[in-house]
Design a protein around this motif. Structure first.
Motif, PDB file in Angstrom:
ATOM      1  N   GLU A  55       0.768  -1.263   0.017  1.00 52.23           N
ATOM      2  CA  GLU A  55      -0.101   0.025   0.081  1.00 52.23           C
ATOM      3  C   GLU A  55       1.015   1.197   0.052  1.00 52.23           C
ATOM      4  OE1 GLU A  55      -3.022   0.082   2.998  1.00 52.23           O
ATOM      5  OE2 GLU A  55      -3.504  -2.058   2.720  1.00 52.23           O
ATOM      6  N   GLY A  56       0.379   2.224  -0.934  1.00 53.80           N
ATOM      7  CA  GLY A  56       1.369   3.249  -0.888  1.00 53.80           C
ATOM      8  C   GLY A  56       1.221   3.964  -2.416  1.00 53.80           C
ATOM      9  N   THR A  57       1.018   5.208  -2.426  1.00 54.19           N
ATOM     10  CA  THR A  57       0.971   6.107  -3.516  1.00 54.19           C
ATOM     11  C   THR A  57       2.090   7.026  -4.057  1.00 54.19           C
ATOM     12  OG1 THR A  57      -0.241   7.640  -2.384  1.00 54.19           O
ATOM     13  CG2 THR A  57      -1.418   5.807  -3.339  1.00 54.19           C
ATOM     14  N   VAL A  58       3.064   7.119  -3.010  1.00 55.70           N
ATOM     15  CA  VAL A  58       4.373   8.230  -3.127  1.00 55.70           C
ATOM     16  C   VAL A  58       5.380   7.231  -3.364  1.00 55.70           C
ATOM     17  CG1 VAL A  58       5.756   9.757  -2.268  1.00 55.70           C
ATOM     18  CG2 VAL A  58       3.169   9.821  -1.547  1.00 55.70           C
ATOM     19  N   GLU A  59       6.067   7.578  -4.526  1.00 60.11           N
ATOM     20  CA  GLU A  59       7.392   6.863  -4.816  1.00 60.11           C
ATOM     21  C   GLU A  59       8.569   6.858  -3.728  1.00 60.11           C
ATOM     22  OE1 GLU A  59       8.960   6.934  -8.696  1.00 60.11           O
ATOM     23  OE2 GLU A  59       6.702   7.335  -9.644  1.00 60.11           O
ATOM     24  N   PRO A  60       9.228   6.017  -3.414  1.00 61.39           N
ATOM     25  CA  PRO A  60       9.003   4.700  -4.215  1.00 61.39           C
ATOM     26  C   PRO A  60       7.751   3.895  -3.623  1.00 61.39           C
ATOM     27  CG  PRO A  60      10.959   4.635  -2.188  1.00 61.39           C
ATOM     28  CD  PRO A  60      10.488   6.229  -2.423  1.00 61.39           C
ATOM     29  N   ILE A  61       7.329   3.151  -4.633  1.00 60.22           N
ATOM     30  CA  ILE A  61       6.273   2.229  -4.194  1.00 60.22           C
ATOM     31  C   ILE A  61       6.471   1.029  -3.442  1.00 60.22           C
ATOM     32  CG2 ILE A  61       4.287   1.116  -5.273  1.00 60.22           C
ATOM     33  CD1 ILE A  61       4.159   4.130  -5.382  1.00 60.22           C
ATOM     34  N   PRO A  62       6.008   0.624  -2.389  1.00 61.31           N
ATOM     35  CA  PRO A  62       6.545  -0.486  -1.636  1.00 61.31           C
ATOM     36  C   PRO A  62       6.000  -1.830  -1.971  1.00 61.31           C
ATOM     37  CG  PRO A  62       4.676   0.650  -0.417  1.00 61.31           C
ATOM     38  CD  PRO A  62       4.893   1.558  -1.574  1.00 61.31           C
ATOM     39  N   TYR A  63       6.714  -2.910  -2.197  1.00 56.76           N
ATOM     40  CA  TYR A  63       6.461  -4.134  -2.429  1.00 56.76           C
ATOM     41  C   TYR A  63       6.994  -4.840  -1.154  1.00 56.76           C
ATOM     42  CZ  TYR A  63       5.404  -3.094  -7.188  1.00 56.76           C
ATOM     43  OH  TYR A  63       4.859  -2.766  -8.398  1.00 56.76           O
TER      44      TYR A  63
END
Length: 78
Positions: A55-63
């Protein structure tokens, strides 16, 4: 999203290999990739680690790390 063909992603967990690594990934059909698989080779063993989109919308996008598969050549004694 942006007009860029790629985005920055952060791989999270489980150990130092691939942990907190920032990589650049291409958008797939204008969206973030759902899964990322990377290969790591050490000696005769190849490990494939898989991360899922977090979950996240700000880079860097979490994986987030979801699994690892190791493969080594079989040991056969004559």
């Amino acid at each position: 999203m942006t007009d860029n063909p790629t985005y920055k992603a952060e791989l999270i967990g489980p150990t130092t290999l691939g942990n907190n690594e920032i990589i650049e990934l291409p958008f797939i059909d204008g969206a973030y990739q759902d899964l990322v698989e990377l290969r790591f080779e050490a000696g005769d063993t190849t490990s494939v680690r898989t991360w899922a989109l977090g979950e996240g919308t700000v880079e860097p996008i979490p994986y987030n790390f979801v699994g690892e598969v190791d493969s080594a050549p079989p040991t056969v004694e004559n």
